[in-house]
Design a protein around this motif. Structure first.
Motif, PDB file in Angstrom:
ATOM      1  N   LEU A 187       0.877  -1.270   0.129  1.00  0.00           N
ATOM      2  CA  LEU A 187      -0.049   0.381  -0.087  1.00  0.00           C
ATOM      3  C   LEU A 187       0.778   1.221  -0.032  1.00  0.00           C
ATOM      4  CD1 LEU A 187      -2.509  -0.980   2.400  1.00  0.00           C
ATOM      5  CD2 LEU A 187      -3.136  -0.782  -0.078  1.00  0.00           C
ATOM      6  N   ALA A 188       1.931   0.969   0.816  1.00  0.00           N
ATOM      7  CA  ALA A 188       3.065   2.716   0.852  1.00  0.00           C
ATOM      8  C   ALA A 188       3.970   2.186   0.800  1.00  0.00           C
ATOM      9  CB  ALA A 188       2.206   2.964   2.152  1.00  0.00           C
ATOM     10  N   PRO A 189       4.803   1.393  -0.369  1.00  0.00           N
ATOM     11  CA  PRO A 189       6.020   1.427  -0.316  1.00  0.00           C
ATOM     12  C   PRO A 189       7.042   3.103  -0.844  1.00  0.00           C
ATOM     13  CG  PRO A 189       4.882   0.941  -2.492  1.00  0.00           C
ATOM     14  CD  PRO A 189       3.609   1.267  -1.265  1.00  0.00           C
ATOM     15  N   PHE A 190       5.784   4.065  -1.501  1.00  0.00           N
ATOM     16  CA  PHE A 190       6.667   5.186  -1.460  1.00  0.00           C
ATOM     17  C   PHE A 190       6.291   6.052  -0.375  1.00  0.00           C
ATOM     18  CE2 PHE A 190       1.479   4.949  -2.150  1.00  0.00           C
ATOM     19  CZ  PHE A 190       0.926   5.867  -1.493  1.00  0.00           C
ATOM     20  N   ALA A 191       5.744   6.114   0.333  1.00  0.00           N
ATOM     21  CA  ALA A 191       5.743   6.644   1.822  1.00  0.00           C
ATOM     22  C   ALA A 191       6.939   7.704   1.845  1.00  0.00           C
ATOM     23  CB  ALA A 191       5.611   6.226   3.246  1.00  0.00           C
ATOM     24  N   LEU A 241      -6.261   6.369  12.210  1.00  0.00           N
ATOM     25  CA  LEU A 241      -7.173   6.745  12.408  1.00  0.00           C
ATOM     26  C   LEU A 241      -8.713   5.757  11.892  1.00  0.00           C
ATOM     27  CD1 LEU A 241      -6.766  10.119  10.141  1.00  0.00           C
ATOM     28  CD2 LEU A 241      -7.550   9.723  12.464  1.00  0.00           C
ATOM     29  N   SER A 242      -9.381   6.053  11.840  1.00  0.00           N
ATOM     30  CA  SER A 242     -10.081   4.434  11.503  1.00  0.00           C
ATOM     31  C   SER A 242     -10.090   4.653   9.815  1.00  0.00           C
ATOM     32  CB  SER A 242     -11.532   5.534  11.342  1.00  0.00           C
ATOM     33  OG  SER A 242     -12.003   6.140  10.427  1.00  0.00           O
ATOM     34  N   LEU A 243     -10.830   3.013   9.534  1.00  0.00           N
ATOM     35  CA  LEU A 243     -10.250   2.585   7.679  1.00  0.00           C
ATOM     36  C   LEU A 243     -11.438   4.153   7.270  1.00  0.00           C
ATOM     37  CD1 LEU A 243      -8.895   0.333   6.494  1.00  0.00           C
ATOM     38  CD2 LEU A 243     -10.979  -0.344   6.754  1.00  0.00           C
ATOM     39  N   PHE A 244     -11.769   4.802   7.098  1.00  0.00           N
ATOM     40  CA  PHE A 244     -11.953   5.119   6.370  1.00  0.00           C
ATOM     41  C   PHE A 244     -11.176   6.748   6.700  1.00  0.00           C
ATOM     42  CE2 PHE A 244     -15.052   9.699   5.330  1.00  0.00           C
ATOM     43  CZ  PHE A 244     -14.727   8.937   4.016  1.00  0.00           C
ATOM     44  N   GLY A 245     -11.125   7.072   7.759  1.00  0.00           N
ATOM     45  CA  GLY A 245     -10.370   8.602   7.227  1.00  0.00           C
ATOM     46  C   GLY A 245      -8.762   7.961   7.153  1.00  0.00           C
ATOM     47  N   PHE A 246      -7.961   6.897   7.264  1.00  0.00           N
ATOM     48  CA  PHE A 246      -6.849   6.499   6.854  1.00  0.00           C
ATOM     49  C   PHE A 246      -6.698   6.223   5.602  1.00  0.00           C
ATOM     50  CE2 PHE A 246      -4.244   3.006   5.165  1.00  0.00           C
ATOM     51  CZ  PHE A 246      -2.542   3.341   5.393  1.00  0.00           C
ATOM     52  N   GLY A 247      -8.138   6.036   4.808  1.00  0.00           N
ATOM     53  CA  GLY A 247      -8.028   6.027   3.530  1.00  0.00           C
ATOM     54  C   GLY A 247      -8.471   7.404   1.827  1.00  0.00           C
ATOM     55  N   ALA A 248      -8.757   8.093   3.477  1.00  0.00           N
ATOM     56  CA  ALA A 248      -8.950   9.023   2.943  1.00  0.00           C
ATOM     57  C   ALA A 248      -7.835  10.498   2.450  1.00  0.00           C
ATOM     58  CB  ALA A 248      -9.948  10.335   3.952  1.00  0.00           C
ATOM     59  N   VAL A 249      -6.612  10.015   3.866  1.00  0.00           N
ATOM     60  CA  VAL A 249      -5.815  10.612   4.097  1.00  0.00           C
ATOM     61  C   VAL A 249      -4.430  10.276   2.494  1.00  0.00           C
ATOM     62  CG1 VAL A 249      -3.756  10.767   5.088  1.00  0.00           C
ATOM     63  CG2 VAL A 249      -5.380  11.040   6.176  1.00  0.00           C
ATOM     64  N   TYR A 250      -4.843   8.650   2.310  1.00  0.00           N
ATOM     65  CA  TYR A 250      -4.184   8.081   1.723  1.00  0.00           C
ATOM     66  C   TYR A 250      -4.805   8.471  -0.164  1.00  0.00           C
ATOM     67  CZ  TYR A 250      -2.275   4.156  -1.146  1.00  0.00           C
ATOM     68  OH  TYR A 250      -1.739   2.946  -2.427  1.00  0.00           O
ATOM     69  N   LEU A 251      -5.621   8.468  -0.732  1.00  0.00           N
ATOM     70  CA  LEU A 251      -6.566   8.520  -1.366  1.00  0.00           C
ATOM     71  C   LEU A 251      -6.267  10.327  -2.164  1.00  0.00           C
ATOM     72  CD1 LEU A 251      -9.525   6.435  -2.127  1.00  0.00           C
ATOM     73  CD2 LEU A 251      -7.319   6.185  -2.920  1.00  0.00           C
TER      74      LEU A 251
END
Length: 393
Positions: A187-191, A241-251
């Motif tokens: 998911l985040a190898p580029f972080a 954060l929640s899964l939704f919060g994490f996904g929002a930051v990610y996307l």
């Protein structure tokens, strides 16, 4: 100097390795080390793509990677714990199961990004060619960040494996090792490269526009470093954060910024290639280059084919001669292009003369090989036609 640098990196690597081994155990250490190597081929390919037209050798990229993997990691492991203990009177674990919010969102981003940016500072102080500032800044930042992420992945994956062993968990869906691998490597190898890439962009822009910035020149690296810290902090905070919060930051944050940084790299790379092809035609008219060479020297594919053919024809000496020929031609193009834009360095004449001398020294060997492989990928896989002079030594 090279031996001293290697000795210093080796010492840091031994200390970091011992600390991680103590945390993960032997089995966890080797599992983490093996899994952490998975993204390294992609890092090598990305750096080669970024620097296909920059005259910076593999030693610089190795130093940047080693700095991130050894020096920056050792600094982070040491300083993070000391600062957390100083502020909270509680010792910070190397890989805490319930990470302290202060460490995650404030201390770690500041310490880790500053430590990784040390590699950029070294390149800055040694002198980064103005024409290559942005690409070199991004590549050095990417290498240092990839090295840091590599060591960090060894730690976290090894710790997760040790946890699975203690709990007797071997199921695919219940395994902490699998979850850690998916989050950090899929998911985040580029972080980390994205965080430090912002600092690299700041350094690169400061080099590219240095003469026009005057005393404000150091501000760009500092702004880039500040943005790297801020993004790192946001990313770390999103993991709680929640899964939704994490996904929002990610996307909404991470993915767009990564795309923007990639667009900058592609745009600058294309501009540099066009500049090389256009500017080198002046040296064709003056007799320093043969017709057709500017197009070949401004094509990463043609340059790579020429280097392979040079190695087959002249061995290691041939490869060095071709690399020096391409480096001199690229530097000439950027030097002349800067002068055409009114950014004439004080030592322009001396630098141009030295680069032309280097070009002429290797021309008898490198020019025929460059032309022979310019538009013939299939022929380049065979033997290059015999050059008029094969360099020795």
């Amino acid at each position: 100097m090279t031996l001293a640098v290697c000795a210093g990196l080796t010492l840091c690597a031994l200390v970091v390795g011992a600390v991680i081994h103590d945390e993960t155990g032997t089995g966890g250490f080797w599992v983490g080390l093996g899994l952490a190597t998975v993204p390294l081929p992609f890092v090598v390919l990305a750096v080669r793509w970024l620097c296909a037209v920059t005259p910076v050798g593999w030693r610089a990229w190795s130093l940047a990677f080693g700095w991130g993997a050894c020096v920056a990691t050792l600094v982070a492991l040491t300083v993070n714990g000391l600062v957390v203990q100083w502020l909270t009177d509680q010792p910070a674990r190397l890989a805490p199961t319930q990470p302290d919010t202060l460490e995650l969102t404030l201390i770690a981003p500041m310490v880790e990004e500053s430590a990784k940016a040390g590699a950029l500072l070294v390149v800055w102080l040694r002198g980064m060619a103005r024409g290559h500032g942005v690409l070199v800044g991004l590549a050095v930042a990417g290498c240092a960040a990839a090295g840091f992420a590599f060591t960090e992945n060894v730690l976290y994956l090894g710790t997760a494996f040790a946890q699975d062993q203690r709990l007797g968990v071997w199921g695919l869906w219940d395994s902490a090792t699998v979850v850690t691998f998916v989050v950090r490597m899929v998911l985040a190898p580029f972080a980390h490269p994205l965080f430090t890439g912002l600092a690299g962009l700041g350094f690169g822009l400061a080099v590219a526009f240095g003469p026009t910035l005057g005393r404000w020149r150091p501000a760009l690296p500092l702004v880039g470093l500040g943005l790297a810290m801020a993004l790192h902090s946001v990313w770390n905070a999103s993991t709680s954060l929640s899964l939704f919060g994490f996904g929002a930051v990610y996307l909404l944050v991470m993915a767009p910024l990564l795309g923007t940084l990639g667009w900058v790299a592609v745009t600058v790379r294309r501009r540099e290639l066009r500049s090389i092809r256009r500017t080198l035609n002046h040296y064709v008219a003056a007799g320093w280059l043969a017709p057709g060479e500017p197009a070949a020297l401004g094509s990463p594919g043609a340059r790579a084919r020429a280097r392979r053919s040079a190695r087959r024809a002249g061995g290691a000496a041939g490869a060095r001669a071709m690399a020096e020929y391409q480096r001199a031609a690229t530097e000439l193009a950027h030097l002349r292009n800067d002068a055409a834009r009114g950014r004439v360095p004080d030592d322009f004449t001396g630098r141009e003369r030295a680069l032309l001398h280097s070009l002429w020294t290797h021309r008898a060997f490198a020019s025929p090989t460059t032309l022979a492989t310019a538009h013939a990928p299939a022929r380049a896989s065979g033997h290059a036609p015999p050059p008029s002079t094969v360099p020795s030594g």
